[in-house]
Design an enzyme around this catalytic site. Sequence first.
Site, PDB file in Angstrom:
ATOM      1  N   PHE A  95       5.211 -20.022  -2.303  1.00  0.00           N
ATOM      2  CA  PHE A  95       5.456 -18.962  -3.344  1.00  0.00           C
ATOM      3  C   PHE A  95       6.977 -19.180  -3.555  1.00  0.00           C
ATOM      4  O   PHE A  95       7.870 -19.908  -3.008  1.00  0.00           O
ATOM      5  CB  PHE A  95       5.147 -17.666  -2.845  1.00  0.00           C
TER       6      PHE A  95
ATOM      7  N   ASP B  10      13.117  -8.843   4.987  1.00  0.00           N
ATOM      8  CA  ASP B  10      14.111  -8.999   3.674  1.00  0.00           C
ATOM      9  C   ASP B  10      14.577 -10.614   3.886  1.00  0.00           C
ATOM     10  O   ASP B  10      15.023 -11.097   4.953  1.00  0.00           O
ATOM     11  CB  ASP B  10      15.412  -8.056   3.669  1.00  0.00           C
ATOM     12  N   SER B  11      14.230 -11.203   2.922  1.00  0.00           N
ATOM     13  CA  SER B  11      14.546 -12.595   2.736  1.00  0.00           C
ATOM     14  C   SER B  11      14.936 -13.177   1.526  1.00  0.00           C
ATOM     15  O   SER B  11      14.937 -12.415   0.642  1.00  0.00           O
ATOM     16  CB  SER B  11      13.240 -13.467   3.309  1.00  0.00           C
TER      17      SER B  11
ATOM     18  N   ASN C 121       4.782  -7.786  -1.083  1.00  0.00           N
ATOM     19  CA  ASN C 121       4.634  -9.398  -1.553  1.00  0.00           C
ATOM     20  C   ASN C 121       3.279  -9.797  -0.444  1.00  0.00           C
ATOM     21  O   ASN C 121       3.571 -10.181   0.592  1.00  0.00           O
ATOM     22  CB  ASN C 121       5.965 -10.011  -0.946  1.00  0.00           C
TER      23      ASN C 121
ATOM     24  N   THR D 129       5.110  -4.802   3.390  1.00  0.00           N
ATOM     25  CA  THR D 129       5.648  -5.564   2.279  1.00  0.00           C
ATOM     26  C   THR D 129       4.645  -5.326   1.044  1.00  0.00           C
ATOM     27  O   THR D 129       3.498  -5.371   1.387  1.00  0.00           O
ATOM     28  CB  THR D 129       5.764  -6.988   2.863  1.00  0.00           C
TER      29      THR D 129
ATOM     30  N   HIS E 148      12.448 -20.086   7.864  1.00  0.00           N
ATOM     31  CA  HIS E 148      12.929 -18.956   8.166  1.00  0.00           C
ATOM     32  C   HIS E 148      12.073 -17.811   8.700  1.00  0.00           C
ATOM     33  O   HIS E 148      12.464 -17.096   9.662  1.00  0.00           O
ATOM     34  CB  HIS E 148      13.863 -18.314   6.794  1.00  0.00           C
TER      35      HIS E 148
ATOM     36  N   TYR F  15      10.495 -19.865  -4.170  1.00  0.00           N
ATOM     37  CA  TYR F  15      11.165 -20.991  -4.439  1.00  0.00           C
ATOM     38  C   TYR F  15      10.824 -22.077  -3.878  1.00  0.00           C
ATOM     39  O   TYR F  15      11.431 -23.372  -3.895  1.00  0.00           O
ATOM     40  CB  TYR F  15      13.056 -20.693  -4.203  1.00  0.00           C
ATOM     41  N   ASP F  16       9.779 -22.189  -3.279  1.00  0.00           N
ATOM     42  CA  ASP F  16       9.159 -23.216  -2.451  1.00  0.00           C
ATOM     43  C   ASP F  16       9.219 -24.374  -2.928  1.00  0.00           C
ATOM     44  O   ASP F  16       9.398 -25.797  -2.645  1.00  0.00           O
ATOM     45  CB  ASP F  16       7.831 -22.837  -1.713  1.00  0.00           C
TER      46      ASP F  16
ATOM     47  N   LYS G  23       5.031 -25.600   7.217  1.00  0.00           N
ATOM     48  CA  LYS G  23       6.120 -24.425   6.981  1.00  0.00           C
ATOM     49  C   LYS G  23       6.287 -23.489   7.925  1.00  0.00           C
ATOM     50  O   LYS G  23       7.515 -23.236   8.079  1.00  0.00           O
ATOM     51  CB  LYS G  23       5.739 -23.739   5.459  1.00  0.00           C
TER      52      LYS G  23
HETATM   53  P1  ITT Z   1       9.139  -6.713  -0.113  1.00  0.00           P
HETATM   54  O1  ITT Z   1      10.587  -6.286  -0.234  1.00  0.00           O
HETATM   55  O2  ITT Z   1       8.143  -5.693  -0.760  1.00  0.00           O
HETATM   56  O3  ITT Z   1       8.785  -7.313   1.047  1.00  0.00           O
HETATM   57  P2  ITT Z   1      10.010  -8.843  -1.969  1.00  0.00           P
HETATM   58  O4  ITT Z   1       9.312 -10.198  -2.521  1.00  0.00           O
HETATM   59  O5  ITT Z   1      10.648  -8.015  -3.085  1.00  0.00           O
HETATM   60  O6  ITT Z   1       9.020  -8.043  -1.315  1.00  0.00           O
HETATM   61  P3  ITT Z   1      12.576  -9.444  -0.819  1.00  0.00           P
HETATM   62  O7  ITT Z   1      13.234  -8.466  -1.494  1.00  0.00           O
HETATM   63  O8  ITT Z   1      12.771  -9.845   0.589  1.00  0.00           O
HETATM   64  O9  ITT Z   1      11.013  -9.095  -0.718  1.00  0.00           O
HETATM   65  O10 ITT Z   1      12.774 -10.891  -1.640  1.00  0.00           O
HETATM   66  C1  ITT Z   1      12.290 -11.999  -1.113  1.00  0.00           C
HETATM   67  C2  ITT Z   1      12.203 -13.375  -2.470  1.00  0.00           C
HETATM   68  O11 ITT Z   1      12.901 -14.246  -1.735  1.00  0.00           O
HETATM   69  C3  ITT Z   1      10.855 -13.659  -2.562  1.00  0.00           C
HETATM   70  O12 ITT Z   1      10.513 -12.891  -3.837  1.00  0.00           O
HETATM   71  C4  ITT Z   1      11.235 -15.066  -2.800  1.00  0.00           C
HETATM   72  O13 ITT Z   1      11.652 -15.090  -4.516  1.00  0.00           O
HETATM   73  C5  ITT Z   1      12.311 -15.501  -2.106  1.00  0.00           C
HETATM   74  N1  ITT Z   1      11.714 -15.929  -0.619  1.00  0.00           N
HETATM   75  C6  ITT Z   1      11.744 -15.316   0.631  1.00  0.00           C
HETATM   76  N2  ITT Z   1      11.383 -16.124   1.403  1.00  0.00           N
HETATM   77  C7  ITT Z   1      10.659 -17.125   0.581  1.00  0.00           C
HETATM   78  C8  ITT Z   1       9.862 -18.269   0.973  1.00  0.00           C
HETATM   79  O14 ITT Z   1       9.533 -18.439   2.242  1.00  0.00           O
HETATM   80  N3  ITT Z   1       9.378 -19.048  -0.153  1.00  0.00           N
HETATM   81  C9  ITT Z   1      10.055 -18.983  -1.203  1.00  0.00           C
HETATM   82  N4  ITT Z   1      10.639 -18.133  -1.580  1.00  0.00           N
HETATM   83  C10 ITT Z   1      11.000 -16.989  -0.671  1.00  0.00           C
END
Ligand code: ITT
Length: 197
Positions: free
Chosen positions: A153, A72-73, A9, A7, A181, A155-156, A176
């Site tokens: 981080f 992916d989340s 992130n 990731t 999820h 939308y938390d 959390k």
């Molecule tokens: P990678 O693809 O490199 O892992 P990314 O941040 O682009 O990083 P995603 O495409 O899966 O990852 O997008 C996830 C987004 O969804 C993330 O940037 C947040 O905006 C939101 N998100 C996912 N999980 C979250 C959480 O636990 N709390 C708050 N926002 C979340």
Amino acid sequence: MILYCATSNRHKLREFEHAAQRLAPGSFQILPLPGLGELQPPPETGDTFEANAIEKALYYSQWTQELVFADDSGLAVEALGGAPGVLSARYAGPSAGDQANNQLLLRNLQGVTHRAAEFVCVIALAQAKRLIRTFRGAVRGEILHQERGVNGFGYDPLFYHPPFGCTFAEATPDQKLLVSHRGQAFAQLIEYLKQRI
Ligand code: ITT
């Protein structure tokens, strides 16, 4: 056992490191995939969390023989037909940050009373370009009218979880992890790997 986390992130990485310490102390070492920062990320063109998680895990697993997982989340808001969904990271544009995404979400929900939403996380586990399995977690909540809290981080600060009586940004990392999820999906991954060891 080493598990490479693919990731870009840093918040996700931190949550996975924390989850591994809590759920299986001493058993799994979560490490960022070496060199990931220098790689061109895959396009993430799938329209499901599963498709994008698999795409990322397969893509990044070509650079190591070790196990690699990708997450992916995102947030699916009922009144918005499931948006921002797979576009959660780029809701307000390709290089949008959390602040811009949250402000756009609030604008799009102006005047909307039905504010039910769900966080979804799919983890895909792969090794050397071969998919092993996916794991899915989801948690329901409501989108507030303004941000609350400084933890977490994305939308938390807007995601209110009724059983806690607070947002995910007001909850502690341990709280959390218990219901989130990502915590659910990661717990399934750990259980799966424990059976294989
Ligand atoms: P990678 O693809 O490199 O892992 P990314 O941040 O682009 O990083 P995603 O495409 O899966 O990852 O997008 C996830 C987004 O969804 C993330 O940037 C947040 O905006 C939101 N998100 C996912 N999980 C979250 C959480 O636990 N709390 C708050 N926002 C979340």
